[in-house]
Structures are given as C-alpha cells and as structure tokens.
Design a protein around this motif. Structure first.
Motif, short mmCIF file in Angstrom:
data_model
loop_
_atom_site.label_atom_id
_atom_site.label_comp_id
_atom_site.label_asym_id
_atom_site.label_seq_id
_atom_site.Cartn_x
_atom_site.Cartn_y
_atom_site.Cartn_z
N LYS A 39 0.83 -1.20 0.00
CA LYS A 39 0.00 0.00 0.00
C LYS A 39 0.87 1.25 0.00
CE LYS A 39 -3.62 2.43 2.43
NZ LYS A 39 -4.41 2.58 3.62
N GLU A 40 1.93 1.25 0.78
CA GLU A 40 2.83 2.40 0.82
C GLU A 40 3.49 2.63 -0.54
OE1 GLU A 40 5.55 1.66 4.03
OE2 GLU A 40 3.97 1.86 5.56
N LEU A 54 3.44 6.09 -5.51
CA LEU A 54 3.34 6.24 -6.97
C LEU A 54 2.29 7.28 -7.36
CD1 LEU A 54 3.53 2.48 -8.00
CD2 LEU A 54 5.33 4.20 -8.17
N LYS A 55 1.35 7.55 -6.48
CA LYS A 55 0.30 8.53 -6.77
C LYS A 55 0.82 9.96 -6.64
CE LYS A 55 -3.48 7.53 -4.41
NZ LYS A 55 -4.57 6.94 -3.61
N ARG A 56 1.95 10.14 -5.99
CA ARG A 56 2.46 11.50 -5.73
C ARG A 56 3.08 12.08 -6.95
NH1 ARG A 56 4.99 9.15 -0.52
NH2 ARG A 56 3.11 8.98 0.69
#
Length: 89
Positions: free
Chosen positions: A81-82, A87-89
C-alpha cells in the motif's frame, strides 16, 4: 492456482489469507506455506480440476483456517500500500 511454474504465487497466498479454499497445481510449492490444508491436483487434467471444484462447492466449503505462520501478509500488504501511495504522488 494452476500455473505450470511459480515460486510463491501471491494470489494463492491472498486466497489463503482470506481463508478461501485453494486448489494448486501438481508442482512443488513451499511446504511451509502450502501445507496439507490446500487442495492439490495430481495431474493437469481439466476433469480433475472440475471434480475438485465440484467437491468444494458440493460440500459447502467456504472457509479454511490455513494458520499462515510463515507469511505475515498484514505487514506485507501495508508495504505494498505504501508503494502504491508513493506512486500517486
């Protein structure tokens, strides 16, 4: 799970984590993880797989306690999850 070769298939471990019946192919898997509670195929014949699935459904098996002492999936899922969140940043 019916791959012809796979070290430790993640989807199989996930099924075990959620206590779902698991059918694995006739290859050598890690015995510490894939113990006597998993359902093993003796061959690659489609009829054998169909028979095992029918047996699970016919017996109403919905949950199996695999006692996953060799896999700390909660910690591993947090790590995944981390990675996804980074990757969304």
């Amino acid at each position: 799970m019916t791959p012809r070769s796979d070290g430790t298939p993640v989807s199989a471990v996930e099924a075990m984590f959620y206590k779902r019946p698991l059918i694995i192919g006739p290859i050598e898997y890690d015995e510490e993880i894939f113990n006597e509670k998993v359902i093993r195929l003796g061959s690659w014949l489609a009829q054998e797989l169909a028979d095992k699935i029918s047996s699970i459904l016919g017996n109403g098996i919905k949950s199996i306690d695999y006692s996953l002492t060799a896999v700390d999936l909660t910690t591993n899922m947090k790590i995944i999850k981390e990675v996804y969140e980074s990757l969304k940043r």
